[in-house]
Scaffold this motif. Structure first.
Motif: not given
Length: 368
Positions: A302, A306, A343, A347
């Protein structure tokens, strides 16, 4: 008390004779000879019983000092000549002015604190502010400084010495761990760049000042407000920034309200809704199946937007090792971090988990 001691320190450089100030019981609270502070002068009782303002012994001259309509202090000088009374009268006026100024400052601090805590009626704030010569039409910014309990008093003193212009900055304590700095920000609101520069410079200066004195501090920066009577909003925003920064950002010492991002949204969600979201994204507590190496990889992935190549280089692992770990995340959680949508979901869910853990374990009862 401190103001009187300050007068004595300055008098020491002017007068050759020793001068002391005591309370009505004879306890010396300040003296040009600091060794005498805390001792007692047995003559005080006779001085207080005398009908005269001045009293003398074979070695000293005394003068009673009235604050308002009551005698509060006795000032003495180790001299009995004709100049002694003149010196005492001058010193007495100096001390009364210092005490009065401090009293006015204390009233101004209390008023400002009440405005911050919304204990003043909005319509009455401009009227009371005029009494303290506060310009309500100037923009301001509130910063909250949190330090350890044992450092609180010294932190306040450091900040008060750091900001000496009372017309531009107000420094006060909210509790034993929290100090408040209210900055005049009229010049900073002209453009976005000016605001950013003002915040960065002011907050970093405070942090550096306290760090140089050996104190660890966390700073919450509020929002700009256009009028003094709105500083309560800036204070609330600064406290929110401090709290959200503590929850979601590790080793971050300056948290800005205007830079909280997703953390601000999550912080204001009900715990039940957060738990429902976690159960949906990580069914059967799938997140707990990820080992420490995998979690470190996720954080690095992160942090590097990415980018697999940058992540491998940062972690000193082969590209195939990174792919293996990401595949493990997908297998255990059903989320492929190489997919932007997955993603983002991962997160958000990770931040929600951090928030829920904070709610379960936090014992932070400090002022909000």
């Amino acid at each position: 008390m401190e103001e009187i001691k300050k007068c004595m320190r300055q008098a020491k450089a002017i007068l050759k004779q020793n001068v002391g100030v005591m309370d009505t019981t004879g306890l010396i609270i300040a003296s040009t000879n600091s060794d005498l502070e805390g001792t007692k002068d047995s003559t005080a009782r006779a001085v207080m019983m005398s009908d005269d303002i001045f009293s003398s012994t074979s070695e000293k001259t005394y003068l009673k000092i009235a604050i308002g309509e009551q005698f509060k202090y006795i000032i003495s000088i180790d001299d009995v000549d004709s100049q002694a009374r003149i010196y005492l009268e001058l010193m007495a006026e100096w001390i009364k002015a210092a005490v009065k100024e401090r009293g006015t400052d204390a009233e101004k601090e209390l008023f400002t604190k009440n405005v911050l805590l919304e204990n003043e009626l909005q319509g009455e704030i401009p009227i009371k502010a005029r009494e303290f010569k506060i310009n309500c039409s100037e923009a301001r910014l509130v910063m909250v400084i949190r330090t350890a309990k044992e450092d609180g008093a010294e932190t306040l003193e450091i900040l008060q010495n750091f900001y000496t212009d009372a017309d531009q900055v107000t420094v006060l304590a909210m509790d034993e761990t929290t100090s408040i700095v209210v900055l005049n920000a009229e010049e900073a609101i002209k453009s976005e760049n000016d605001r950013n520069t003002f915040i960065e410079t002011s907050a970093q200066s405070i942090l550096d000042c306290l760090n140089n004195e050996g104190h660890t501090a966390f700073i919450g920066v509020g929002s700009f407000v256009n009028m003094f009577q709105h500083i309560a909003k800036s204070y609330r925003d600064a406290m929110l920034a401090l709290r959200v920064g503590k929850i979601f950002e590790k080793n971050i010492y300056i948290s800005r309200y205007d830079k909280l991002g997703l953390g601000r949204l999550i912080y204001q969600l009900p715990a039940t809704l957060c738990q429902m979201f976690i159960d949906e994204v990580f069914p059967n507590e799938a997140y707990k199946t990820l080992d420490e190496d995998t979690l470190t990889t996720i954080d690095s992935f992160f942090a590097n937007n990415l980018n697999g190549s940058e992540t491998s280089r940062e972690l000193y692992v082969h590209r195939n090792t990174l792919v293996y770990r990401l595949d493990k995340v997908k297998k255990n959680t059903g989320l492929d971090l190489r997919s932007f949508d997955d993603a983002v979901l991962f997160k958000m869910a990770s931040m929600v988990r951090i928030y829920l853990k904070y709610l379960e374990t936090s014992k932070d009862n400090m002022i909000r």
